[in-house]
Write an enzyme that holds these catalytic residues in place. Structure first.
Site, PDB file in Angstrom:
ATOM      1  N   ARG A 154       0.836  -1.198   0.000  1.00 24.93           N
ATOM      2  CA  ARG A 154       0.000   0.000   0.000  1.00 24.93           C
ATOM      3  C   ARG A 154       0.871   1.248   0.000  1.00 24.93           C
ATOM      4  NH1 ARG A 154       2.609   2.123   3.173  1.00 24.93           N
ATOM      5  NH2 ARG A 154       2.709   1.857   5.427  1.00 24.93           N
ATOM      6  N   HIS A 209       1.675   7.912  10.993  1.00 22.56           N
ATOM      7  CA  HIS A 209       1.921   7.657  12.412  1.00 22.56           C
ATOM      8  C   HIS A 209       0.744   8.078  13.295  1.00 22.56           C
ATOM      9  CE1 HIS A 209       6.135   6.303  12.403  1.00 22.56           C
ATOM     10  NE2 HIS A 209       6.300   7.138  11.388  1.00 22.56           N
ATOM     11  N   SER A 211       5.617  -4.025   2.807  1.00 20.85           N
ATOM     12  CA  SER A 211       5.941  -5.383   2.368  1.00 20.85           C
ATOM     13  C   SER A 211       5.776  -6.389   3.504  1.00 20.85           C
ATOM     14  CB  SER A 211       7.376  -5.437   1.829  1.00 20.85           C
ATOM     15  OG  SER A 211       8.308  -5.046   2.820  1.00 20.85           O
ATOM     16  N   ASP A 215      -1.929  -0.861   7.750  1.00 18.93           N
ATOM     17  CA  ASP A 215      -1.355  -1.664   6.669  1.00 18.93           C
ATOM     18  C   ASP A 215      -2.173  -2.917   6.404  1.00 18.93           C
ATOM     19  OD1 ASP A 215       0.573   0.262   6.826  1.00 18.93           O
ATOM     20  OD2 ASP A 215       2.076  -1.010   7.761  1.00 18.93           O
ATOM     21  N   ASN A 232      14.007  -1.085   8.516  1.00 18.85           N
ATOM     22  CA  ASN A 232      13.176  -2.190   8.981  1.00 18.85           C
ATOM     23  C   ASN A 232      12.619  -1.836  10.355  1.00 18.85           C
ATOM     24  OD1 ASN A 232      12.311  -4.644  10.260  1.00 18.85           O
ATOM     25  ND2 ASN A 232      13.413  -5.799   8.692  1.00 18.85           N
TER      26      ASN A 232
END
Length: 459
Positions: free
Chosen positions: A42, A49, A146, A190, A233
Protein backbone atom coordinates in the site's frame (compact mmCIF):
# COMPACT_ATOMS: atom_id res chain seq x y z
CA UNK A 1 -19.43 -5.18 6.25
CA UNK A 2 -16.69 -6.61 4.06
CA UNK A 3 -17.21 -10.07 2.65
CA UNK A 4 -14.86 -13.02 2.74
CA UNK A 5 -11.75 -12.84 0.51
CA UNK A 6 -12.74 -13.86 -3.03
CA UNK A 7 -11.75 -17.24 -4.40
CA UNK A 8 -11.10 -17.36 -8.11
CA UNK A 9 -9.79 -19.81 -10.66
CA UNK A 10 -6.28 -18.90 -11.73
CA UNK A 11 -5.39 -19.09 -15.40
CA UNK A 12 -1.76 -20.08 -14.93
CA UNK A 13 -0.74 -20.04 -18.58
CA UNK A 14 -1.90 -16.42 -18.97
CA UNK A 15 0.11 -15.07 -16.03
CA UNK A 16 3.89 -15.21 -16.35
CA UNK A 17 4.46 -14.54 -12.66
CA UNK A 18 2.09 -17.30 -11.55
CA UNK A 19 3.70 -19.64 -14.07
CA UNK A 20 7.17 -18.86 -12.71
CA UNK A 21 5.96 -19.37 -9.15
CA UNK A 22 4.30 -22.66 -10.09
CA UNK A 23 7.53 -23.87 -11.70
CA UNK A 24 9.58 -22.86 -8.66
CA UNK A 25 7.15 -24.69 -6.38
CA UNK A 26 7.31 -27.86 -8.50
CA UNK A 27 11.09 -27.74 -8.55
CA UNK A 28 11.23 -27.26 -4.79
CA UNK A 29 8.63 -29.80 -3.66
CA UNK A 30 8.17 -32.14 -6.63
CA UNK A 31 4.44 -31.48 -6.96
CA UNK A 32 2.09 -28.70 -8.11
CA UNK A 33 0.62 -26.19 -5.66
CA UNK A 34 -3.01 -26.63 -4.69
CA UNK A 35 -3.78 -22.92 -4.38
CA UNK A 36 -2.30 -19.43 -4.47
CA UNK A 37 -2.94 -16.37 -2.32
CA UNK A 38 -1.93 -12.75 -2.66
CA UNK A 39 -2.04 -9.61 -0.53
CA UNK A 40 -1.13 -6.13 -1.80
CA UNK A 41 1.27 -3.52 -0.52
CA UNK A 42 0.00 0.00 0.00
CA UNK A 43 0.87 3.66 -0.23
CA UNK A 44 -0.43 5.96 2.47
CA UNK A 45 -1.53 9.20 0.83
CA UNK A 46 -1.85 11.10 4.12
CA UNK A 47 -2.14 10.27 7.81
CA UNK A 48 1.30 9.18 8.98
CA UNK A 49 1.92 7.66 12.41
CA UNK A 50 -1.61 8.29 13.64
CA UNK A 51 -3.36 4.92 13.22
CA UNK A 52 -1.81 3.62 16.45
CA UNK A 53 -3.08 6.80 18.14
CA UNK A 54 -6.64 5.90 17.12
CA UNK A 55 -7.04 8.24 14.15
CA UNK A 56 -8.20 7.68 10.57
CA UNK A 57 -5.74 7.27 7.71
CA UNK A 58 -6.08 7.45 3.93
CA UNK A 59 -4.12 4.77 2.04
CA UNK A 60 -4.66 2.88 -1.20
CA UNK A 61 -3.41 -0.50 -2.35
CA UNK A 62 -0.74 -0.69 -5.03
CA UNK A 63 -0.17 -3.17 -7.82
CA UNK A 64 2.88 -4.67 -6.10
CA UNK A 65 1.98 -7.56 -3.81
CA UNK A 66 3.01 -10.72 -1.98
CA UNK A 67 2.05 -13.93 -3.78
CA UNK A 68 2.27 -17.43 -2.28
CA UNK A 69 1.91 -20.88 -3.84
CA UNK A 70 0.73 -23.46 -1.33
CA UNK A 71 -0.06 -27.13 -0.88
CA UNK A 72 -1.20 -28.99 2.19
CA UNK A 73 1.33 -31.68 3.09
CA UNK A 74 1.37 -34.70 5.40
CA UNK A 75 4.81 -34.04 6.88
CA UNK A 76 3.46 -32.34 9.98
CA UNK A 77 5.52 -29.24 9.26
CA UNK A 78 5.25 -25.82 7.67
CA UNK A 79 7.87 -25.49 4.95
CA UNK A 80 8.69 -22.01 3.68
CA UNK A 81 10.76 -20.97 0.67
CA UNK A 82 11.19 -17.71 -1.19
CA UNK A 83 11.75 -16.95 -4.86
CA UNK A 84 14.41 -14.43 -3.80
CA UNK A 85 17.62 -16.37 -3.05
CA UNK A 86 18.58 -13.78 -0.43
CA UNK A 87 15.76 -15.13 1.76
CA UNK A 88 16.60 -18.54 3.21
CA UNK A 89 14.27 -21.54 3.55
CA UNK A 90 12.69 -22.31 6.89
CA UNK A 91 10.72 -25.17 8.39
CA UNK A 92 8.81 -25.53 11.66
CA UNK A 93 6.91 -28.45 13.16
CA UNK A 94 3.14 -28.06 13.39
CA UNK A 95 3.15 -29.78 16.79
CA UNK A 96 5.45 -27.18 18.37
CA UNK A 97 4.57 -23.76 19.69
CA UNK A 98 5.44 -21.24 17.00
CA UNK A 99 8.34 -19.16 18.32
CA UNK A 100 9.00 -15.76 16.73
CA UNK A 101 12.37 -14.15 17.41
CA UNK A 102 11.66 -10.42 17.58
CA UNK A 103 15.37 -9.72 17.99
CA UNK A 104 16.08 -11.37 14.64
CA UNK A 105 13.29 -10.27 12.25
CA UNK A 106 13.85 -12.63 9.32
CA UNK A 107 11.27 -12.85 6.53
CA UNK A 108 9.85 -16.18 7.69
CA UNK A 109 9.06 -14.81 11.14
CA UNK A 110 6.67 -12.32 9.54
CA UNK A 111 5.00 -15.24 7.75
CA UNK A 112 4.76 -17.13 11.03
CA UNK A 113 3.08 -14.12 12.65
CA UNK A 114 0.17 -14.65 10.26
CA UNK A 115 0.15 -18.39 10.89
CA UNK A 116 0.12 -17.92 14.65
CA UNK A 117 -2.62 -15.31 14.49
CA UNK A 118 -5.00 -17.68 12.70
CA UNK A 119 -4.02 -20.59 14.93
CA UNK A 120 -4.79 -18.65 18.10
CA UNK A 121 -8.01 -17.13 16.76
CA UNK A 122 -9.51 -20.55 16.01
CA UNK A 123 -7.77 -22.41 18.84
CA UNK A 124 -6.19 -24.87 16.40
CA UNK A 125 -4.14 -27.39 18.38
CA UNK A 126 -2.46 -29.01 15.41
CA UNK A 127 -2.14 -26.99 12.23
CA UNK A 128 -2.12 -28.85 8.94
CA UNK A 129 1.25 -29.14 7.25
CA UNK A 130 1.89 -26.66 4.45
CA UNK A 131 4.48 -26.31 1.72
CA UNK A 132 4.82 -22.71 0.53
CA UNK A 133 6.84 -20.69 -1.93
CA UNK A 134 6.58 -16.91 -1.63
CA UNK A 135 7.22 -14.23 -4.24
CA UNK A 136 7.13 -10.51 -3.47
CA UNK A 137 7.14 -7.47 -5.74
CA UNK A 138 6.78 -4.91 -2.93
CA UNK A 139 10.25 -3.39 -2.36
CA UNK A 140 11.36 -4.41 1.16
CA UNK A 141 11.92 -1.80 3.89
CA UNK A 142 10.58 0.92 1.58
CA UNK A 143 7.53 2.14 3.48
CA UNK A 144 5.12 0.31 1.15
CA UNK A 145 4.12 -2.33 3.69
CA UNK A 146 5.94 -5.38 2.37
CA UNK A 147 6.11 -6.95 5.84
CA UNK A 148 2.41 -6.45 6.61
CA UNK A 149 1.44 -7.77 3.18
CA UNK A 150 3.47 -10.90 3.97
CA UNK A 151 1.70 -11.29 7.34
CA UNK A 152 -1.70 -10.86 5.64
CA UNK A 153 -0.85 -13.35 2.91
CA UNK A 154 0.29 -15.86 5.53
CA UNK A 155 -2.91 -15.42 7.53
CA UNK A 156 -4.98 -15.95 4.39
CA UNK A 157 -2.95 -19.04 3.43
CA UNK A 158 -3.27 -20.57 6.90
CA UNK A 159 -7.01 -19.97 7.03
CA UNK A 160 -7.51 -21.57 3.62
CA UNK A 161 -5.25 -24.57 4.29
CA UNK A 162 -7.02 -25.28 7.60
CA UNK A 163 -10.46 -24.89 5.97
CA UNK A 164 -11.56 -21.95 8.10
CA UNK A 165 -13.45 -18.82 7.11
CA UNK A 166 -13.37 -15.20 8.27
CA UNK A 167 -14.52 -11.86 6.92
CA UNK A 168 -11.96 -9.44 5.53
CA UNK A 169 -12.50 -7.16 8.51
CA UNK A 170 -11.83 -9.98 10.97
CA UNK A 171 -8.73 -11.03 9.05
CA UNK A 172 -7.44 -7.47 9.05
CA UNK A 173 -7.91 -7.15 12.80
CA UNK A 174 -6.24 -10.50 13.48
CA UNK A 175 -3.26 -9.73 11.26
CA UNK A 176 -2.82 -6.28 12.81
CA UNK A 177 -2.61 -7.86 16.26
CA UNK A 178 -0.42 -10.80 15.33
CA UNK A 179 2.21 -8.68 13.56
CA UNK A 180 3.03 -7.37 17.03
CA UNK A 181 4.64 -10.75 17.72
CA UNK A 182 7.62 -9.45 15.73
CA UNK A 183 7.80 -6.45 18.06
CA UNK A 184 6.25 -3.65 15.99
CA UNK A 185 3.43 -1.83 17.79
CA UNK A 186 1.54 -0.70 14.68
CA UNK A 187 -2.02 0.55 14.55
CA UNK A 188 -3.62 -1.58 11.84
CA UNK A 189 -3.58 0.62 8.73
CA UNK A 190 -1.36 -1.66 6.67
CA UNK A 191 -3.32 -4.84 7.31
CA UNK A 192 -6.67 -3.06 6.90
CA UNK A 193 -5.95 -1.67 3.45
CA UNK A 194 -4.38 -4.95 2.35
CA UNK A 195 -7.65 -6.77 3.07
CA UNK A 196 -10.20 -4.03 2.43
CA UNK A 197 -8.72 -2.47 -0.72
CA UNK A 198 -10.69 -2.29 -3.95
CA UNK A 199 -9.26 -1.71 -7.40
CA UNK A 200 -9.14 1.96 -8.34
CA UNK A 201 -10.09 3.34 -4.93
CA UNK A 202 -8.37 4.93 -1.97
CA UNK A 203 -9.93 4.28 1.42
CA UNK A 204 -10.50 6.26 4.58
CA UNK A 205 -9.69 3.66 7.22
CA UNK A 206 -11.30 4.25 10.61
CA UNK A 207 -10.75 2.23 13.77
CA UNK A 208 -12.86 1.14 16.77
CA UNK A 209 -14.76 -0.27 14.97
CA UNK A 210 -12.72 -0.93 11.85
CA UNK A 211 -14.39 0.33 8.70
CA UNK A 212 -13.32 1.58 5.28
CA UNK A 213 -14.96 4.31 3.19
CA UNK A 214 -14.30 4.87 -0.51
CA UNK A 215 -12.45 8.08 -1.38
CA UNK A 216 -12.68 9.34 -4.94
CA UNK A 217 -9.31 10.75 -5.97
CA UNK A 218 -9.07 13.69 -8.42
CA UNK A 219 -9.00 12.67 -12.06
CA UNK A 220 -6.45 15.28 -13.09
CA UNK A 221 -3.49 13.83 -11.21
CA UNK A 222 -1.64 10.59 -10.56
CA UNK A 223 0.36 9.48 -7.54
CA UNK A 224 4.00 8.64 -8.17
CA UNK A 225 6.12 6.62 -5.76
CA UNK A 226 9.86 7.24 -5.51
CA UNK A 227 12.19 5.31 -3.21
CA UNK A 228 15.03 7.23 -1.57
CA UNK A 229 16.90 3.87 -1.41
CA UNK A 230 17.54 4.11 2.32
CA UNK A 231 16.10 1.00 3.97
CA UNK A 232 14.51 1.00 7.42
CA UNK A 233 13.18 -2.19 8.98
CA UNK A 234 10.67 -1.21 11.70
CA UNK A 235 11.16 -4.41 13.67
CA UNK A 236 14.97 -4.22 13.51
CA UNK A 237 15.18 -0.76 15.12
CA UNK A 238 13.52 1.09 17.97
CA UNK A 239 12.64 4.30 16.06
CA UNK A 240 9.04 3.28 15.39
CA UNK A 241 8.25 1.97 18.86
CA UNK A 242 9.82 5.03 20.51
CA UNK A 243 7.23 7.16 18.73
CA UNK A 244 4.44 4.83 19.88
CA UNK A 245 5.69 5.14 23.45
CA UNK A 246 5.97 8.94 23.25
CA UNK A 247 2.38 9.19 22.02
CA UNK A 248 1.22 6.86 24.78
CA UNK A 249 2.93 8.98 27.44
CA UNK A 250 1.62 12.22 25.88
CA UNK A 251 -1.93 10.84 26.03
CA UNK A 252 -1.56 10.08 29.73
CA UNK A 253 -0.01 13.46 30.49
CA UNK A 254 -2.87 15.31 28.75
CA UNK A 255 -5.46 13.12 30.47
CA UNK A 256 -3.87 13.70 33.87
CA UNK A 257 -3.82 17.46 33.30
CA UNK A 258 -7.58 17.44 32.71
CA UNK A 259 -8.42 15.19 35.65
CA UNK A 260 -9.21 12.08 33.61
CA UNK A 261 -8.38 8.54 34.70
CA UNK A 262 -5.12 8.23 32.78
CA UNK A 263 -4.62 4.59 33.81
CA UNK A 264 -7.15 3.45 31.19
CA UNK A 265 -6.24 5.92 28.43
CA UNK A 266 -3.38 5.00 26.11
CA UNK A 267 -4.23 6.76 22.83
CA UNK A 268 -4.41 10.43 21.95
CA UNK A 269 -7.77 9.88 20.24
CA UNK A 270 -9.17 8.42 23.47
CA UNK A 271 -8.27 11.60 25.34
CA UNK A 272 -10.04 13.70 22.70
CA UNK A 273 -13.10 11.47 22.96
CA UNK A 274 -13.23 11.70 26.75
CA UNK A 275 -12.96 15.49 26.61
CA UNK A 276 -15.45 15.76 23.73
CA UNK A 277 -13.06 18.28 22.20
CA UNK A 278 -12.29 19.25 18.61
CA UNK A 279 -8.89 18.64 17.04
CA UNK A 280 -8.22 22.38 17.21
CA UNK A 281 -8.99 22.32 20.93
CA UNK A 282 -6.65 19.34 21.40
CA UNK A 283 -3.84 21.22 19.69
CA UNK A 284 -4.48 24.14 22.04
CA UNK A 285 -4.37 21.74 24.99
CA UNK A 286 -0.98 20.46 23.82
CA UNK A 287 0.31 24.05 23.78
CA UNK A 288 -1.05 24.63 27.28
CA UNK A 289 0.00 21.43 29.01
CA UNK A 290 3.16 20.10 27.33
CA UNK A 291 6.48 21.91 27.01
CA UNK A 292 8.67 21.71 23.88
CA UNK A 293 11.76 20.58 25.82
CA UNK A 294 12.27 16.82 26.12
CA UNK A 295 10.84 15.15 29.23
CA UNK A 296 12.99 12.84 31.33
CA UNK A 297 11.75 9.76 33.16
CA UNK A 298 11.67 11.42 36.56
CA UNK A 299 9.48 14.29 35.36
CA UNK A 300 7.00 11.90 33.72
CA UNK A 301 6.82 9.61 36.77
CA UNK A 302 6.19 12.57 39.06
CA UNK A 303 3.44 13.99 36.84
CA UNK A 304 1.67 10.63 36.51
CA UNK A 305 2.27 9.50 40.08
CA UNK A 306 3.96 6.25 39.12
CA UNK A 307 7.22 4.54 40.04
CA UNK A 308 10.18 4.02 37.73
CA UNK A 309 9.36 0.30 37.72
CA UNK A 310 5.79 1.02 36.63
CA UNK A 311 7.06 3.41 33.97
CA UNK A 312 9.28 0.70 32.49
CA UNK A 313 6.73 -2.11 32.65
CA UNK A 314 3.55 -0.22 31.75
CA UNK A 315 4.69 2.47 29.30
CA UNK A 316 7.83 1.23 27.60
CA UNK A 317 8.07 -1.64 25.12
CA UNK A 318 10.80 -4.26 25.15
CA UNK A 319 13.01 -2.40 22.66
CA UNK A 320 12.55 1.06 24.19
CA UNK A 321 13.78 0.32 27.71
CA UNK A 322 16.96 2.28 26.99
CA UNK A 323 15.22 5.58 26.16
CA UNK A 324 15.69 8.35 28.74
CA UNK A 325 14.16 11.44 27.09
CA UNK A 326 10.83 11.89 25.31
CA UNK A 327 9.55 14.66 23.00
CA UNK A 328 5.90 14.64 23.98
CA UNK A 329 4.90 18.11 22.76
CA UNK A 330 6.19 17.54 19.23
CA UNK A 331 4.65 14.07 18.85
CA UNK A 332 1.20 15.08 20.12
CA UNK A 333 1.19 18.25 18.02
CA UNK A 334 1.94 16.20 14.89
CA UNK A 335 -0.75 13.61 15.63
CA UNK A 336 -3.57 16.09 16.18
CA UNK A 337 -2.64 18.26 13.19
CA UNK A 338 -2.17 15.22 10.93
CA UNK A 339 -5.54 13.82 11.97
CA UNK A 340 -7.10 17.11 10.90
CA UNK A 341 -5.25 17.01 7.57
CA UNK A 342 -6.67 13.56 6.82
CA UNK A 343 -10.23 14.82 7.29
CA UNK A 344 -9.56 17.88 5.16
CA UNK A 345 -8.02 15.71 2.43
CA UNK A 346 -11.14 13.55 2.27
CA UNK A 347 -13.39 16.62 2.30
CA UNK A 348 -11.57 18.10 -0.70
CA UNK A 349 -11.80 14.79 -2.57
CA UNK A 350 -15.53 14.56 -1.83
CA UNK A 351 -16.39 18.17 -2.67
CA UNK A 352 -14.21 18.40 -5.82
CA UNK A 353 -13.51 22.16 -5.80
CA UNK A 354 -11.86 23.75 -8.84
CA UNK A 355 -8.56 24.10 -6.97
CA UNK A 356 -8.63 20.56 -5.56
CA UNK A 357 -5.11 19.67 -6.72
CA UNK A 358 -3.59 22.71 -5.04
CA UNK A 359 -5.50 22.11 -1.81
CA UNK A 360 -4.55 18.42 -1.67
CA UNK A 361 -0.94 19.21 -2.57
CA UNK A 362 -0.73 21.78 0.22
CA UNK A 363 -2.00 19.21 2.72
CA UNK A 364 0.60 16.67 1.57
CA UNK A 365 3.37 19.27 1.87
CA UNK A 366 2.22 20.25 5.36
CA UNK A 367 2.19 16.57 6.30
CA UNK A 368 5.79 16.10 5.23
CA UNK A 369 6.91 19.21 7.11
CA UNK A 370 5.21 17.89 10.25
CA UNK A 371 6.76 14.43 9.83
CA UNK A 372 10.17 16.02 9.33
CA UNK A 373 10.10 18.70 12.03
CA UNK A 374 7.70 17.46 14.73
CA UNK A 375 7.72 13.68 14.40
CA UNK A 376 11.33 13.55 13.21
CA UNK A 377 10.74 10.45 11.10
CA UNK A 378 12.29 11.62 7.84
CA UNK A 379 15.93 11.46 6.77
CA UNK A 380 18.18 13.71 4.63
CA UNK A 381 17.73 11.55 1.53
CA UNK A 382 13.93 11.61 1.81
CA UNK A 383 13.92 15.36 2.31
CA UNK A 384 16.17 15.78 -0.74
CA UNK A 385 13.88 13.55 -2.81
CA UNK A 386 10.69 15.35 -1.71
CA UNK A 387 12.24 18.72 -2.58
CA UNK A 388 13.28 17.41 -6.01
CA UNK A 389 9.78 16.02 -6.64
CA UNK A 390 8.24 19.42 -5.91
CA UNK A 391 10.73 21.18 -8.18
CA UNK A 392 10.01 18.61 -10.91
CA UNK A 393 6.28 19.34 -11.14
CA UNK A 394 4.55 17.64 -8.21
CA UNK A 395 1.87 19.75 -6.52
CA UNK A 396 2.40 17.81 -3.30
CA UNK A 397 4.99 15.37 -2.00
CA UNK A 398 5.57 13.65 1.32
CA UNK A 399 7.17 10.64 2.91
CA UNK A 400 4.93 7.61 3.11
CA UNK A 401 5.18 4.73 5.55
CA UNK A 402 7.13 4.67 8.78
CA UNK A 403 9.89 6.94 7.47
CA UNK A 404 13.59 7.12 8.36
CA UNK A 405 14.06 5.98 4.77
CA UNK A 406 11.78 4.37 2.22
CA UNK A 407 9.52 6.17 -0.20
CA UNK A 408 7.96 9.50 -1.02
CA UNK A 409 4.56 9.78 -2.66
CA UNK A 410 3.94 12.71 -5.00
CA UNK A 411 0.76 14.00 -6.59
CA UNK A 412 1.56 14.99 -10.16
CA UNK A 413 -0.77 16.58 -12.74
CA UNK A 414 -1.38 14.10 -15.55
CA UNK A 415 0.10 16.38 -18.21
CA UNK A 416 3.38 16.69 -16.27
CA UNK A 417 4.04 13.03 -15.51
CA UNK A 418 6.60 12.35 -18.26
CA UNK A 419 8.58 15.49 -17.49
CA UNK A 420 8.38 14.69 -13.76
CA UNK A 421 9.67 11.14 -14.16
CA UNK A 422 12.56 12.28 -16.36
CA UNK A 423 13.60 15.02 -13.93
CA UNK A 424 13.48 12.76 -10.86
CA UNK A 425 15.25 9.94 -12.68
CA UNK A 426 18.09 12.23 -13.77
CA UNK A 427 18.22 14.29 -10.59
CA UNK A 428 18.15 11.51 -8.00
CA UNK A 429 18.85 8.10 -9.52
CA UNK A 430 21.17 8.30 -12.51
CA UNK A 431 23.83 10.36 -10.73
CA UNK A 432 24.40 7.60 -8.15
CA UNK A 433 25.45 4.06 -9.24
CA UNK A 434 23.64 2.31 -6.39
CA UNK A 435 20.41 4.23 -6.94
CA UNK A 436 20.69 3.80 -10.70
CA UNK A 437 20.76 0.02 -10.25
CA UNK A 438 17.53 0.23 -8.21
CA UNK A 439 15.73 2.82 -10.34
CA UNK A 440 13.34 0.54 -12.25
CA UNK A 441 11.68 -0.74 -9.08
CA UNK A 442 12.11 2.55 -7.20
CA UNK A 443 10.28 5.08 -9.39
CA UNK A 444 6.81 4.29 -10.71
CA UNK A 445 3.33 5.64 -11.23
CA UNK A 446 0.63 3.94 -9.19
CA UNK A 447 -2.09 2.40 -11.33
CA UNK A 448 -5.43 2.86 -9.60
CA UNK A 449 -7.20 0.50 -11.97
CA UNK A 450 -4.75 -2.32 -11.26
CA UNK A 451 -4.19 -1.98 -7.54
CA UNK A 452 -4.12 -5.46 -6.05
CA UNK A 453 -6.86 -6.92 -3.91
CA UNK A 454 -6.55 -9.87 -1.57
CA UNK A 455 -7.41 -13.16 -3.32
CA UNK A 456 -7.22 -16.91 -3.06
CA UNK A 457 -6.67 -18.72 -6.36
CA UNK A 458 -7.80 -22.32 -6.64
CA UNK A 459 -6.55 -24.50 -9.47
Amino acid sequence: MASNPPKTVAVISADNRLQALKSAFEKKYGDSPQFYACAPGRVNLIGEHIDYCGYSVLPMAIEQNILAAVSVNKSGSIKLANINPLYKDYSVSCSEDIAIDRDNPKWYYYFLCGVKGIQENFGITNLVGMSCVVDGTVPPSSGLSSSSALVCCAGLVTMEANQKSLSKVALAEICAKCERYIGTEGGGMDQSISFLAECGKAKLIEFNPLCATDVKLPAGAVFVISNCCVEMNKAASSHFNIRVVECRIAAKMLAQARGLDCSRLVKLAQVQGELEASLDEMEALVEEVLHPEPYNREEICKALGITTAQFCSELLSSNTQHVTHFRLYQRAKHVYSEARRVLRFKHVCDSEPADALKLLGDLMNQSHSSCRDLYECSCPELDQLVELCLKSGAVGSRLTGAGWGGCAVSMVPVEKVDVFLKAVREGYYLNDPRRAAMEKQSLFVTNRRRGSTVKVYRI
